[in-house]
Design an enzyme around this catalytic site. Structure first.
Site, PDB file in Angstrom:
ATOM      1  CE  LYS A 153      -3.740  -2.023   2.757  1.00  0.00           C
ATOM      2  NZ  LYS A 153      -4.512  -1.873   3.994  1.00  0.00           N
ATOM      3  CG  HIS A 180       1.785   4.504   8.239  1.00  0.00           C
ATOM      4  ND1 HIS A 180       0.862   4.194   7.269  1.00  0.00           N
ATOM      5  CD2 HIS A 180       1.795   3.461   9.100  1.00  0.00           C
ATOM      6  CE1 HIS A 180       0.348   3.002   7.533  1.00  0.00           C
ATOM      7  NE2 HIS A 180       0.890   2.546   8.629  1.00  0.00           N
ATOM      8  CG  HIS A 234      -2.852   6.206   4.902  1.00  0.00           C
ATOM      9  ND1 HIS A 234      -3.181   7.086   5.899  1.00  0.00           N
ATOM     10  CD2 HIS A 234      -3.954   6.081   4.133  1.00  0.00           C
ATOM     11  CE1 HIS A 234      -4.440   7.459   5.750  1.00  0.00           C
ATOM     12  NE2 HIS A 234      -4.933   6.869   4.689  1.00  0.00           N
TER      13      HIS A 234
END
Length: 580
Positions: free
Chosen positions: A140, A146, A143
């Site tokens: 992924k 994070h 994001h």
């Protein structure tokens, strides 16, 4: 540390009057915060903290009377030029020339260790510390959620290292679990190898969104995902190869992002490392009689006080596959064996508070007493973080937006100098803006994000810190020929100069406070105040055009302020700029 010299001198006199060892008094003597309204003393003693009152409640002598009596027994000397009292405090003003001489000498002598080389930290045992932070999910894109874990973990690691601890920074990647079953099944259905090669994480993200949607409508997709993850746990060669493919692409992307953030790790670990070891954990739990089977076939650990399963933690699915907490148990046990550390710190958002409470509780039930020394540093959520294109999902969008807006602001500002690398400067200032906005409040608090507020060049922002540092650096470069280590401290008696010196005096106490609660807000507040004081002094105490002796003394003061400002910024994870 300058403050140590003064504290010791005050403690020495107090010990004779109070009949207490000086070392018992040191931490009760604190530097007084600078006041904009009026001149203040340099140190104060809270009398209530050192005077033992053994009489009954009703006949307690009045604290203020005790304070007055204590002050009357104390005398000014070559260090203390004035003694006064406040509400429950005895206040000490240091000889002004000695204050300037001692503070400036210490700042330049200690350099990057100014504030750290303090008796406040002298009894601090040096520890081996493992810090797990950032921990994005493989396959992924990084994001924005994070970002907080990454910059907070980096701050905690920087602070612990500065204090002399041996720190191991671990990035524990989310690279295992049922989501990979979904992604694997999804890639087989919707994936495209060409798109994966050209823009791996974007393509995997799109596949993940598609397969999640499909799984909601089609039970067969869920079954395919479960089959894929079962094969992964069974180490099926073809399944494992696809997973490794996703993992390699992801780490390559993350390393590039971490470089932009100025963050590094000593170890890239992941849940996948502990898939097999999690089976050993399940055997240990079973051997110790801690594993219980539910009606649904899952395995749980009973955490309730009455042992009635009113509170439990699921550690194995009904199909025998492991869960996040099982792998975390295996990771904690393995790290303790590998690093023989004194403390393990986990940095994640507060939604995982229960997870870590249960993790530490299970470790204790297993007989690992070191679980008492594990710590969860939690943080709140950021709300309203959007780019001009709309809602932000990925961290890189935020970094690009901060850099882009900063470039725009720099281009329109009249004070902007011609820079060799404006893009790099804008990146450092933009990142400073994001970090200061994030660190201003309690870490556990949620906060509302605002680009306009974050990127203001005046006020309490990261942009203002960078601007102050660059301005003071320019002053040093401009007056390079006037620099001298031998200055006349009598030239630094103006109120604005005294305020800067008093503030520099407090730096070790601020670091001590942050080291105790791991909250960066103390350092942020200190640096913002230092920048405001330096800005006022820069305006009212000119170097250019002043007599040589006066100019040299003032320049030395500004150098000291810039040095401490840079030290604090680096602890927070900010690279100070020298031009902007």
């Amino acid at each position: 540390m300058a403050a140590c010299h003064f504290r010791r001198s005050i403690a020495s006199q107090l010990s004779r009057v109070l009949n207490l060892p000086p070392e018992n008094l040191i931490k009760s003597i604190s530097a007084v915060p600078v006041s904009k309204k009026r001149p203040v003393a340099d140190f104060q003693l809270f009398v209530g903290s050192v005077i033992e009152n053994k009489s009954s409640d009703r006949s307690k002598p009045d604290l203020q009377l005790q304070t007055q009596r204590l002050a009357e027994k104390l005398k000014c000397d070559t260090v203390v030029s004035e003694i006064s009292t406040g509400p429950g405090t005895v206040n000490f003003t240091i000889n002004r020339e000695l204050l300037a001489k001692t503070v400036l000498q210490q700042v330049f002598k200690d350099g990057s260790e100014y504030g750290i080389k303090s008796e406040l930290f002298s009894t601090l045992p040096r520890r081996k510390i493992v810090i797990e932070f950032s921990s994005p999910n493989i396959a992924k894109k990084f994001h924005v959620g994070h970002l907080r874990s990454t910059i907070i973990g980096n701050f905690v690691a920087n602070l612990k290292e500065a204090l002399g601890h041996q720190v191991t920074r671990i990035n524990y990647l989310g690279d295992w679990g049922m989501q990979f079953g979904l992604l694997g099944a999804g890639f087989q259905q919707f994936g495209n190898e060409e798109e994966l090669q050209s823009n791996p994480l974007q393509h995997l993200f799109e596949v993940y969104v598609q397969v999640n949607k499909a799984a909601e409508e089609d039970e067969n997709i869920k079954k395919l995902a479960q089959d894929f993850f079962r094969k992964l746990e069974a180490r099926d060669e073809q399944t494992l190869s696809m997973w490794q493919h996703f993992r390699d692409f992801s780490i390559e992307e993350y390393v590039r992002i971490y470089k932009r953030l100025g963050v590094h790790f000593d170890e890239y670990s992941g849940e996948s490392f502990y898939q097999e070891k999690s089976q050993e954990v399940l055997k240990m739990l079973d051997t110790k009689g801690l594993l219980q089977k539910t009606i649904k076939g899952t395995r749980v650990v009973d955490l309730s006080e009455k042992r009635d399963l009113s509170l439990s933690s699921t550690v194995m699915r009904s199909d025998g596959t492991s869960l996040y907490i099982t792998r975390d148990l295996a990771a904690a046990i393995d790290r303790m064996k590998k690093y023989n550390c004194d403390t393990m710190i986990y940095v994640t958002d507060k939604s995982q508070n229960t997870h870590f409470e249960q993790l530490f509780q299970i470790l204790k039930l297993m007989g690992y007493q070191w679980a008492e020394r594990c710590q969860h540093v939690s943080f709140g959520l950021v709300q309203g973080m959007k780019t001009r294109k709309g809602e932000v999902v990925f961290l890189e969008d935020v970094l690009n937006e901060a850099r882009s807006r900063m470039l725009q602001n720099m281009a329109s500002a009249k004070t902007t100098k011609e820079l060799e690398n404006p893009l790099e400067t804008a990146e450092k200032i933009g990142l400073a803006a994001l970090i200061i906005q994030d660190f201003k409040g309690l870490l556990s608090s949620d906060y509302q994000f605002s680009w306009d507020r974050v990127l203001q060049s005046r006020g309490d922002t990261g942009v203002f810190l960078q601007y102050t540092h660059a301005r003071l650096h320019s002053l040093e470069q401009m007056c390079r020929n006037r620099q001298s280590t031998d200055i006349n401290t009598a030239c630094l008696q103006d109120p604005q100069a005294i305020s800067v010196l008093q503030h520099l005096l407090r730096y070790d106490e601020v670091l001590y406070k942050s080291s105790e609660d791991l909250q960066p807000k103390h350092i942020v507040s200190y640096l913002l105040t230092l920048s405001h004081l330096a800005a006022v002094a820069h305006k009212t105490l000119p170097v250019k055009g002043s007599a040589p002796e006066l100019a040299q003394a003032r320049l030395r003061l500004f150098q000291a302020a810039r040095s401490v400002l840079a030290n604090g910024m680096k602890l927070l994870g900010i690279t100070p700029v020298t031009q902007m």
